[in-house]
Design a protein around this motif. Structure first.
Motif, mmCIF file in Angstrom:
data_model
loop_
_atom_site.group_PDB
_atom_site.id
_atom_site.type_symbol
_atom_site.label_atom_id
_atom_site.label_comp_id
_atom_site.label_asym_id
_atom_site.label_seq_id
_atom_site.Cartn_x
_atom_site.Cartn_y
_atom_site.Cartn_z
ATOM 1 N N ALA A 1 6.667 8.768 -4.084
ATOM 2 C CA ALA A 1 6.163 7.561 -4.343
ATOM 3 C C ALA A 1 4.935 7.196 -3.799
ATOM 4 O O ALA A 1 4.093 6.519 -3.970
ATOM 5 C CB ALA A 1 7.259 6.348 -4.531
ATOM 6 N N GLY A 2 5.144 7.329 -2.646
ATOM 7 C CA GLY A 2 3.965 6.975 -1.475
ATOM 8 C C GLY A 2 2.643 7.755 -2.065
ATOM 9 O O GLY A 2 1.592 7.124 -1.877
ATOM 10 N N PHE A 3 2.580 9.056 -2.383
ATOM 11 C CA PHE A 3 1.380 9.813 -2.655
ATOM 12 C C PHE A 3 1.030 9.150 -4.192
ATOM 13 O O PHE A 3 -0.281 8.905 -4.244
ATOM 14 C CB PHE A 3 1.949 11.205 -2.857
ATOM 15 C CG PHE A 3 0.686 11.952 -3.506
ATOM 16 C CD1 PHE A 3 -0.245 12.510 -2.730
ATOM 17 C CD2 PHE A 3 0.884 12.489 -4.852
ATOM 18 C CE1 PHE A 3 -1.359 13.230 -3.184
ATOM 19 C CE2 PHE A 3 -0.201 13.083 -5.486
ATOM 20 C CZ PHE A 3 -1.238 13.373 -4.610
ATOM 21 N N ILE A 4 2.049 8.911 -5.015
ATOM 22 C CA ILE A 4 1.512 8.435 -6.415
ATOM 23 C C ILE A 4 0.774 7.057 -6.045
ATOM 24 O O ILE A 4 -0.124 6.638 -6.683
ATOM 25 C CB ILE A 4 2.821 8.281 -7.289
ATOM 26 C CG1 ILE A 4 3.254 9.624 -7.621
ATOM 27 C CG2 ILE A 4 2.268 7.408 -8.604
ATOM 28 C CD1 ILE A 4 4.566 9.584 -8.213
ATOM 29 N N VAL A 5 1.317 6.215 -5.391
ATOM 30 C CA VAL A 5 0.880 4.907 -5.091
ATOM 31 C C VAL A 5 -0.490 4.814 -4.444
ATOM 32 O O VAL A 5 -1.657 4.246 -5.045
ATOM 33 C CB VAL A 5 1.695 3.824 -4.237
ATOM 34 C CG1 VAL A 5 0.946 2.655 -3.769
ATOM 35 C CG2 VAL A 5 2.886 3.644 -5.023
ATOM 36 N N SER A 6 -0.689 5.788 -3.317
ATOM 37 C CA SER A 6 -1.870 5.956 -2.899
ATOM 38 C C SER A 6 -2.997 6.746 -3.801
ATOM 39 O O SER A 6 -4.401 6.190 -3.823
ATOM 40 C CB SER A 6 -1.927 6.753 -1.488
ATOM 41 O OG SER A 6 -1.012 6.315 -0.643
ATOM 42 N N PHE A 7 -2.739 7.633 -4.522
ATOM 43 C CA PHE A 7 -3.586 8.292 -5.376
ATOM 44 C C PHE A 7 -4.044 7.356 -6.629
ATOM 45 O O PHE A 7 -5.207 7.050 -6.693
ATOM 46 C CB PHE A 7 -2.818 9.581 -6.240
ATOM 47 C CG PHE A 7 -3.589 10.179 -7.250
ATOM 48 C CD1 PHE A 7 -4.681 10.848 -6.737
ATOM 49 C CD2 PHE A 7 -3.474 9.852 -8.418
ATOM 50 C CE1 PHE A 7 -5.520 11.807 -7.608
ATOM 51 C CE2 PHE A 7 -4.500 10.516 -9.615
ATOM 52 C CZ PHE A 7 -5.453 11.358 -9.116
ATOM 53 N N ILE A 8 -3.108 6.387 -7.044
ATOM 54 C CA ILE A 8 -3.649 5.310 -8.123
ATOM 55 C C ILE A 8 -4.287 4.450 -7.399
ATOM 56 O O ILE A 8 -5.287 3.976 -7.868
ATOM 57 C CB ILE A 8 -2.294 4.454 -8.791
ATOM 58 C CG1 ILE A 8 -1.565 5.739 -9.676
ATOM 59 C CG2 ILE A 8 -2.741 3.847 -9.722
ATOM 60 C CD1 ILE A 8 -0.269 5.384 -10.058
ATOM 61 N N ASP A 9 -4.155 3.996 -6.099
ATOM 62 C CA ASP A 9 -4.930 2.957 -5.418
ATOM 63 C C ASP A 9 -6.528 3.587 -5.056
ATOM 64 O O ASP A 9 -7.497 2.735 -5.035
ATOM 65 C CB ASP A 9 -4.351 2.665 -4.122
ATOM 66 C CG ASP A 9 -3.120 1.779 -4.376
ATOM 67 O OD1 ASP A 9 -3.185 1.073 -5.472
ATOM 68 O OD2 ASP A 9 -2.385 1.520 -3.267
ATOM 69 N N VAL A 10 -6.459 4.858 -5.164
ATOM 70 C CA VAL A 10 -7.831 5.682 -4.792
ATOM 71 C C VAL A 10 -8.486 5.539 -5.983
ATOM 72 O O VAL A 10 -9.672 5.066 -6.385
ATOM 73 C CB VAL A 10 -7.592 6.975 -4.241
ATOM 74 C CG1 VAL A 10 -9.255 7.646 -4.543
ATOM 75 C CG2 VAL A 10 -7.332 7.148 -3.060
ATOM 76 N N ILE A 11 -7.948 5.745 -7.207
ATOM 77 C CA ILE A 11 -8.436 6.065 -8.499
ATOM 78 C C ILE A 11 -8.970 4.730 -9.078
ATOM 79 O O ILE A 11 -10.113 4.546 -9.703
ATOM 80 C CB ILE A 11 -7.377 6.688 -9.357
ATOM 81 C CG1 ILE A 11 -7.194 7.876 -9.308
ATOM 82 C CG2 ILE A 11 -7.967 6.439 -10.899
ATOM 83 C CD1 ILE A 11 -8.466 8.860 -9.119
ATOM 84 N N LYS A 12 -8.103 3.745 -8.935
ATOM 85 C CA LYS A 12 -8.407 2.126 -9.474
ATOM 86 C C LYS A 12 -9.709 1.787 -8.813
ATOM 87 O O LYS A 12 -10.442 0.704 -9.326
ATOM 88 C CB LYS A 12 -7.318 1.316 -9.044
ATOM 89 C CG LYS A 12 -7.063 0.786 -7.811
ATOM 90 C CD LYS A 12 -5.877 -0.183 -7.804
ATOM 91 C CE LYS A 12 -5.662 -0.851 -6.439
ATOM 92 N NZ LYS A 12 -4.442 -1.573 -6.514
ATOM 93 N N VAL A 13 -10.315 2.176 -7.912
ATOM 94 C CA VAL A 13 -11.596 1.811 -7.020
ATOM 95 C C VAL A 13 -12.584 2.913 -7.453
ATOM 96 O O VAL A 13 -13.860 2.885 -7.510
ATOM 97 C CB VAL A 13 -11.263 1.922 -5.606
ATOM 98 C CG1 VAL A 13 -12.818 1.346 -4.842
ATOM 99 C CG2 VAL A 13 -10.395 0.504 -5.465
ATOM 100 N N GLY B 1 0.901 -1.118 0.052
ATOM 101 C CA GLY B 1 0.097 -0.112 -0.081
ATOM 102 C C GLY B 1 0.812 1.115 0.041
ATOM 103 O O GLY B 1 2.064 1.155 -0.001
ATOM 104 N N GLY B 2 0.092 2.187 -0.022
ATOM 105 C CA GLY B 2 0.723 3.677 -0.288
ATOM 106 C C GLY B 2 1.523 3.872 1.128
ATOM 107 O O GLY B 2 2.556 4.907 0.932
ATOM 108 N N THR B 3 1.076 3.737 2.261
ATOM 109 C CA THR B 3 1.806 3.931 3.493
ATOM 110 C C THR B 3 3.527 3.561 3.528
ATOM 111 O O THR B 3 4.388 4.132 3.680
ATOM 112 C CB THR B 3 1.121 3.661 4.895
ATOM 113 O OG1 THR B 3 0.031 4.177 4.846
ATOM 114 C CG2 THR B 3 2.021 4.061 6.106
ATOM 115 N N ASN B 4 3.298 2.073 3.238
ATOM 116 C CA ASN B 4 4.550 1.377 3.028
ATOM 117 C C ASN B 4 5.606 1.988 1.913
ATOM 118 O O ASN B 4 6.722 1.986 2.044
ATOM 119 C CB ASN B 4 4.361 -0.042 3.078
ATOM 120 C CG ASN B 4 5.691 -0.729 3.275
ATOM 121 O OD1 ASN B 4 6.413 -0.681 4.147
ATOM 122 N ND2 ASN B 4 6.063 -1.730 2.272
ATOM 123 N N ALA B 5 4.801 2.059 0.703
ATOM 124 C CA ALA B 5 5.489 2.737 -0.447
ATOM 125 C C ALA B 5 6.215 3.998 0.018
ATOM 126 O O ALA B 5 7.379 4.333 -0.393
ATOM 127 C CB ALA B 5 4.516 2.858 -1.407
#
Length: 195
Positions: free
Chosen positions: A52-64, A40-44
């Motif tokens: 990178a953590g922000f980008i991962v979190s943002f994409i994880d939000v968008i994919k839902v 997840g974004g926190t660990n990233a």
């Protein structure tokens, strides 16, 4: 039949292992082997850096967010919410990453933002406030999910959707059980270690 297609598509979309892909492609690091070993974004953010953590979190939000938003145009409000549940399950148990995924917080955000964008903003504010006050991302994440579930019910008075959100909140708590153990033992990572 249409509902089932949306449910399967949402699960597959949620299964995209954002943190793993970004970590390997741009940093040559598998974040599942570092930090909390979560994708997840926190660990990233901890392993790869805040950007990178922000980008991962943002994409994880968008994919839902996107599957639910699209589903709202073709299905009932409740069915669209269940599309979000399927995407969240995909994120937590991704078929593309050996069914070992994230803890569902970004996915929960994606569901709320797609169902009601204003409540999504409120959820973000609650989360940021709790993160600042408690200094723990895990506490902010778990608590904010429950709070927005009650706010959602207050606005829509839909007991079925409320129960879905509450059950998802408990599910997210379950996925944070290792964080809870560290909180109880005083070893959980803080946002600001100097506080």
């Amino acid at each position: 039949m249409k509902n089932i297609i949306f449910f399967i598509a949402a699960y597959l979309c949620g299964s995209f292992p954002t943190g793993v892909v970004i970590g390997k492609k741009f940093y040559n690091i598998d974040i599942r082997e570092h930090g909390s070993k979560n994708m997840g974004g926190t660990n990233a953010g901890r392993v790869l850096g805040k950007k990178a953590g922000f980008i991962v979190s943002f994409i994880d939000v968008i994919k839902v967010f996107l599957p639910v938003l699209i589903a709202k145009q073709f299905l009932s409000f409740q069915a669209a919410a269940f599309v979000g549940v399927c995407a969240l399950l995909g994120h937590c148990y991704p078929i593309f990453a050996n069914f070992k995924g994230g803890k569902g917080v970004s996915s929960f955000f994606g569901i709320i933002f797609a169902l009601d964008f204003i409540l999504g903003i409120i959820l973000l504010i609650i989360w940021k406030t709790l993160k600042h006050v408690t200094n723990y991302v895990s506490v902010a994440s778990m608590t904010s999910c429950f709070i927005i579930s009650f706010i959602f019910y207050y606005k829509y008075r839909n007991i079925k959707l409320f129960l879905v959100l509450i059950l998802l909140s408990f599910f997210i708590v379950y996925l944070h059980r290792s964080n809870i153990k560290r909180l109880l033992s005083g070893t959980e990572n803080k946002v600001n270690p100097n506080r």
